[in-house]
Enzyme design. Structure first.
Site, short mmCIF file in Angstrom:
data_model
loop_
_atom_site.label_atom_id
_atom_site.label_comp_id
_atom_site.label_asym_id
_atom_site.label_seq_id
_atom_site.Cartn_x
_atom_site.Cartn_y
_atom_site.Cartn_z
N GLU A 82 0.84 -1.19 0.00
CA GLU A 82 0.00 0.00 0.00
C GLU A 82 0.88 1.25 0.00
OE1 GLU A 82 -3.55 1.82 2.81
OE2 GLU A 82 -3.17 -0.35 2.81
N LYS A 276 -5.51 -0.79 13.07
CA LYS A 276 -5.01 -1.26 11.78
C LYS A 276 -4.05 -0.25 11.18
CE LYS A 276 -5.22 -1.96 7.09
NZ LYS A 276 -4.86 -1.02 6.00
N ASP A 292 8.22 -12.20 12.74
CA ASP A 292 6.94 -12.88 12.62
C ASP A 292 5.81 -11.89 12.86
OD1 ASP A 292 4.69 -14.48 12.76
OD2 ASP A 292 5.60 -16.01 14.03
N HIS A 389 -5.20 8.79 -0.16
CA HIS A 389 -5.03 7.36 -0.38
C HIS A 389 -5.20 7.00 -1.85
CE1 HIS A 389 -5.28 3.05 0.46
NE2 HIS A 389 -6.32 3.02 -0.36
#
Length: 434
Positions: A82, A276, A292, A389
């Site tokens: 993104e 998020k 990880d 965005h």
């Protein structure tokens, strides 16, 4: 219905591809795509990372510059698809570098391992012999922990808990420090070594009488690490926020920002998307350094819900016209072992970051998370998230619509001051192509 495949892992890569195309009735040209993304020199390294490999999946490896963290300037590698994430991180980093930078503090680095077992004795009685148990587990793992202890790690503590709603089911929760290693293999090896000795100790100790023997169910590290915790903050005078305020005054922007964060604190629906935005930055750096990201996500999301209600990982204060924004998040990271030392791009990422310790990497990752979240919230309370965005997403839309270089040039010029959406870009290209 297709028949089940036996022995797939033993086939050559070429035979795996051939069987895949046949079984799924796929176009033969797909094999060329798989071949195209094999590494011409270092494919053997990738072949050892996973199972049943037929190709590699590429993601962009980007750099977000100007991260001033505890007065040290970093250029941070980010692996993410993104584009707005890298752009937001870079913009926020540059802004905060001029306003004091990111202040970070490692609160602790404890990690957890669990030995689950059944036993009908009194779990409280184990506390009375805790000193003996600690001596037992350190002695039985001495050969495993020696090098870790030399690096400042090892077994720190143990406590016993009963599993809620499960009769006679308990856990030995063992605390570890793993220095610069993430420590999963180290912890699991220690647990599996300790378990039979611990069960034998419980079953034979005169103060721990019970009708049935203690029996191990399983041994495994926990990715919930609420004591492996980092705090990261930015602060400035409210008036310094003007570059982000858009059409609002600096104080109006700060108040709107504070309200948005408080909504995320109190509303789980908003909190999930708010967090998020934090993990846009965190995951990108964790992935770039070969750590990880699934473990980090799972542990941090549990931490966000520790009160019983899922909430924001950030808090905000505005006092005496001083703006302070803080992220507190568990990050169990490593800088040695695993992909960090084997994946060529993970090794490159560590070099770019000047070979940080695990604690330094925690601070870098937290700063990336806070930078992205700050940028996202700032956009939400001013111009809205879609304008910036989708503008950055324009190149992806043009590629998906197979635009020519000429069409791309015209589209970039046309949408310079226009809100972008897939359908609007598609209509623009259709007009050009008439």
């Amino acid at each position: 219905m297709h028949s089940l495949i036996k022995g797939f892992s033993r086939l050559s890569r070429e035979d795996k591809v051939a069987l895949l195309l046949e079984q799924q009735e796929l176009a033969p040209q797909l094999a060329e795509s798989f071949q195209e993304f094999l590494h011409p020199v270092k494919q053997h390294l990738f072949n050892d990372i996973s199972e049943n490999i037929i190709s590699n999946y590429y993601l962009p490896f980007s750099i977000a510059p100007n991260f001033l963290i505890n007065d040290h300037l970093y250029m941070i590698p980010m692996v993410i698809e993104e584009s707005s994430v890298v752009a937001a991180a870079s913009k926020a980093a540059g802004f905060w570098a001029k306003n004091g930078g990111f202040s970070t503090r490692v609160i602790d680095t404890l990690k957890n391992g669990q030995i689950h077992f059944t036993w009908n004795g009194n779990i409280q009685s184990l506390a009375s012999v805790k000193h003996e148990i600690l001596e037992l587990i350190t002695t039985t793992t001495d050969h495993i922990t020696q090098k870790m202890r030399e690096r400042g790690g090892g077994i720190v503590d143990i406590e016993f808990k009963t599993i809620a709603n499960m009769l006679n089911t308990h856990q030995a929760l063992i605390k570890f420090k793993t220095a610069d290693s993430m420590g999963a293999n180290f912890i699991n090896t220690c647990l599996e070594t300790i378990a039979p000795h611990l069960m034998d100790f419980i079953n034979k100790h005169p103060q721990l009488k019970s009708e049935d023997k203690a029996t191990t169910i399983m041994c495994i590290l926990s990715n919930y690490t609420p004591q492996c915790l980092i705090e990261c903050s930015v602060r400035c005078d409210v008036e310094q926020l003007k570059p982000y305020a858009g059409n609002y005054s600096a104080i109006e922007f700060a108040d709107r920002f504070k309200t948005a964060v408080e909504i995320a604190v109190n509303d789980p629906y908003r909190a999930v998307t708010h967090n998020k935005g934090i993990f846009n930055g965190i995951d990108a750096v964790v992935l770039a350094t070969g750590n990880d990201f699934r473990a980090i996500e799972a542990g941090a999301q549990a931490y966000a819900a520790q009160s019983g209600t899922y909430s924001s990982l950030t808090t905000i204060e505005i006092n005496d016209k001083q703006f302070t924004y803080t992220l507190k998040v568990p990050l169990a990271l490593g800088t040695v072992g695993g992909l960090t030392n084997t994946h060529p791009m993970a090794k490159a990422a560590m070099q770019i970051l000047q070979q940080p310790t695990a604690e330094q990497l925690m601070q870098i990752v937290a700063a990336a998370g806070l930078a992205n979240n700050f940028g996202a919230v700032a956009s939400l309370v001013t111009s809205g998230i879609q304008k910036g965005h989708m503008k950055l997403h324009l190149s992806n839309v043009l590629n998906a619509l197979e635009a020519t270089e000429t069409e791309k040039t015209l589209a970039l010029k046309h949408f310079k001051d226009t809100v972008v959406s897939y359908s609007v870009v598609e209509q623009f290209l259709n007009q050009l192509r008439k």
